[in-house]
Design an enzyme around this catalytic site. Structure first.
Site, PDB file in Angstrom:
ATOM      1  N   GLY A   1      10.604  -4.850   0.374  1.00 57.21           N
ATOM      2  CA  GLY A   1      10.645  -5.661  -0.841  1.00 57.21           C
ATOM      3  C   GLY A   1      11.732  -5.210  -1.799  1.00 57.21           C
ATOM      4  O   GLY A   1      12.427  -6.032  -2.398  1.00 57.21           O
TER       5      GLY A   1
ATOM      6  N   ARG B   1      10.030   7.851   5.833  1.00 57.81           N
ATOM      7  CA  ARG B   1      10.163   7.947   4.375  1.00 57.81           C
ATOM      8  C   ARG B   1      10.009   9.389   3.881  1.00 57.81           C
ATOM      9  O   ARG B   1      10.567   9.745   2.842  1.00 57.81           O
ATOM     10  CB  ARG B   1       9.132   7.040   3.702  1.00 57.81           C
ATOM     11  CG  ARG B   1       9.528   5.571   3.765  1.00 57.81           C
ATOM     12  CD  ARG B   1       8.459   4.693   3.171  1.00 57.81           C
ATOM     13  NE  ARG B   1       8.961   3.353   2.893  1.00 57.81           N
ATOM     14  CZ  ARG B   1       8.216   2.374   2.398  1.00 57.81           C
ATOM     15  NH1 ARG B   1       6.940   2.589   2.126  1.00 57.81           N
ATOM     16  NH2 ARG B   1       8.742   1.192   2.159  1.00 57.81           N
TER      17      ARG B   1
ATOM     18  N   GLY C   1       9.817  -2.796   6.577  1.00 58.62           N
ATOM     19  CA  GLY C   1       9.032  -1.970   7.496  1.00 58.62           C
ATOM     20  C   GLY C   1       8.951  -2.564   8.895  1.00 58.62           C
ATOM     21  O   GLY C   1       9.068  -1.847   9.888  1.00 58.62           O
TER      22      GLY C   1
ATOM     23  N   LYS D   1       5.977 -14.521   4.639  1.00 62.05           N
ATOM     24  CA  LYS D   1       5.795 -15.227   3.372  1.00 62.05           C
ATOM     25  C   LYS D   1       7.088 -15.830   2.856  1.00 62.05           C
ATOM     26  O   LYS D   1       7.968 -15.132   2.371  1.00 62.05           O
ATOM     27  CB  LYS D   1       5.205 -14.276   2.331  1.00 62.05           C
ATOM     28  CG  LYS D   1       3.697 -14.165   2.428  1.00 62.05           C
ATOM     29  CD  LYS D   1       3.129 -13.332   1.316  1.00 62.05           C
ATOM     30  CE  LYS D   1       2.784 -14.159   0.089  1.00 62.05           C
ATOM     31  NZ  LYS D   1       2.245 -13.308  -0.980  1.00 62.05           N
TER      32      LYS D   1
HETATM   33  C1  3PG Z   1       6.152  -0.675   0.352  1.00 60.19           C
HETATM   34  O1  3PG Z   1       5.792  -0.045   1.336  1.00 60.19           O
HETATM   35  O2  3PG Z   1       6.347  -1.906   0.362  1.00 60.19           O
HETATM   36  C2  3PG Z   1       6.403   0.079  -0.917  1.00 60.19           C
HETATM   37  O3  3PG Z   1       5.918   1.378  -0.780  1.00 60.19           O
HETATM   38  C3  3PG Z   1       5.815  -0.625  -2.104  1.00 60.19           C
HETATM   39  O4  3PG Z   1       4.443  -0.770  -1.943  1.00 60.19           O
HETATM   40  P1  3PG Z   1       3.712  -1.996  -2.631  1.00 60.19           P
HETATM   41  O5  3PG Z   1       4.259  -3.231  -1.972  1.00 60.19           O
HETATM   42  O6  3PG Z   1       2.255  -1.783  -2.386  1.00 60.19           O
HETATM   43  O7  3PG Z   1       4.069  -1.969  -4.093  1.00 60.19           O
END
Ligand code: 3PG
Ligand code: MG
Length: 378
Positions: free
Chosen positions: A355, A42, A332, A179
């Site tokens: 997400g 990232r 991820g 989930k």
């Molecule tokens: C992630 O790694 O999912 C993003 O950086 C968003 O982070 P968060 O889910 O804690 O909002």
């Protein structure tokens, strides 16, 4: 979707200060007593923008969230490890301390958002993977200063948007992860747009339970069974037909040996837990992927960090990599799996978003993109 504005039109930036919202929420691990970034994907994604702005004379200040410190200053969530890595890759770019140390960030507080652009001439959102969060650093700056989309964010939007608008067919989606509640919306959308949706990972046990199969002690979201039944009726969802997991009473943990590992068919006995798709499912999924012209993959097929339950995810990763399809991988865990199996360069596009990419697929837009388009300075 209307085009996002980019920063080129600002021309020369000599003497200008530019705030760049990045997502440097990178994995870290303790090395010699201090936290170090273990995957700088990232950070690297933002470097072309930093280089461009700096070359045009700007001073660049970057801002990110890091973990979930709940609006309080907490040293465990300091951006310090990220700062060190950034300084190695790109000296001269300043990085603010964790945005989520302030409760105003997640509350989308106008005053906190305004404080971020105090003394700042321009704002760039280069945080696609955080743009599903309507937080202050994402939403407020575009209302106050000329704002633009960064090139990496733009590429994410163009890639995912293209995939949804005009995919080469067959278009196959592979979804996994734990989930089910987070993913049913995207399953619904993909089941309409794709020729096949392959569902693995822990979320598949809720679908299996909805079909009336025994799932033992596997994770099931009992609130979502009816929704799964409706989705399955569409006929495009493919579920695993076997599973690998642990015998009843077998402790779960990375250090476990091979003794408790069991293979199950479609029925998982009481007390046993499914932790990966089984070999027949893996080859059935691989066969569907081999015939695909477009693939979207998000979420592992099992607990692949544990070598005993990595085979399903590895089979899918290899099938995606060798398919010849246009392949887009997000999330991820899926991206980490590609790294683990040395396949990162074998796919067409790796999204920084987990997400965010799923929400973009589900809703066709994100709060952070809307904020840029609706900016009075756009
Ligand atoms: C992630 O790694 O999912 C993003 O950086 C968003 O982070 P968060 O889910 O804690 O909002
Ligand atoms: Mg997340």
């Amino acid at each position: 979707m209307a085009d996002l504005t980019t920063s080129e039109r600002w021309g020369d930036l000599t003497g200008r200060r530019v705030l760049v919202r990045v997502d440097f929420n990178c994995p870290v691990a303790e090395v010699d007593g201090r936290l170090e970034v273990t995957d700088d994907f990232r950070i690297r994604a933002a470097l072309p923008l930093f280089a461009d702005l700096t070359a045009r004379g700007a001073s660049v200040v970057a801002a990110t969230h890091f973990g979930r410190p709940q609006g309080r200053v907490d040293d465990r969530y300091s951006v310090e490890p990220v700062r060190r890595r950034l300084a190695q890759l790109c000296p001269g770019v300043e990085l603010l301390e964790n945005l989520r140390f302030s409760p105003g960030e997640e509350a989308d507080d106008a005053a906190f958002g305004a404080s971020l652009v105090d003394g700042v001439d321009y704002y760039v959102n280069e945080a696609f993977s955080a743009s599903h969060r309507a937080h202050a650093s994402i939403m407020v700056p575009p209302t106050l200063v000329p704002s633009a989309a960064g090139p990496a964010l733009e590429r994410e939007v163009a890639t995912l948007g293209g995939l949804l608008e005009s995919p080469a067919r067959p278009f196959v989606a592979v979804l996994g992860g734990a989930k089910v509640s987070d993913k049913l919306g995207v399953v619904r959308v993909l089941a309409q747009r794709c020729d096949a949706v392959l569902v693995g990972g822990a979320m598949s046990f809720t679908f299996a339970a909805a079909q009336g199969h025994a799932v033992g002690a596997s994770i099931v979201d009992a609130q979502r069974l009816a929704e799964c039944v409706t989705l399955l009726a569409g006929g495009r969802i493919h579920l695993p037909i076997d599973a690998r997991g642990l015998a009843a009473g077998e402790p779960f943990g990375r250090d476990g040996g091979p003794d408790g590992v069991r293979e199950f068919g479609e029925e998982i006995p009481e007390g046993c837990v499914g932790l990966d798709i089984g070999p027949e499912s893996a080859s059935a999924f691989a066969q569907v992927l081999a015939g695909a012209a477009t693939i979207l993959w998000n979420g592992p097929m099992g607990v692949f960090e544990d070598a005993r339950f990595a085979a399903g995810t590895e089979a899918v990763a290899r099938a995606v990599a060798s398919s010849g399809a246009v392949s887009v991988v997000g999330g991820g865990d899926s991206v980490a799996a590609l790294h683990q199996f040395g396949l990162t360069d074998e796919v067409t596009f790796v999204s920084t978003g987990g997400g965010a990419s799923l929400e973009f697929v589900e809703f066709g837009d994100l709060p952070g993109l809307r904020a840029l388009r609706e900016s009075p300075f756009a």
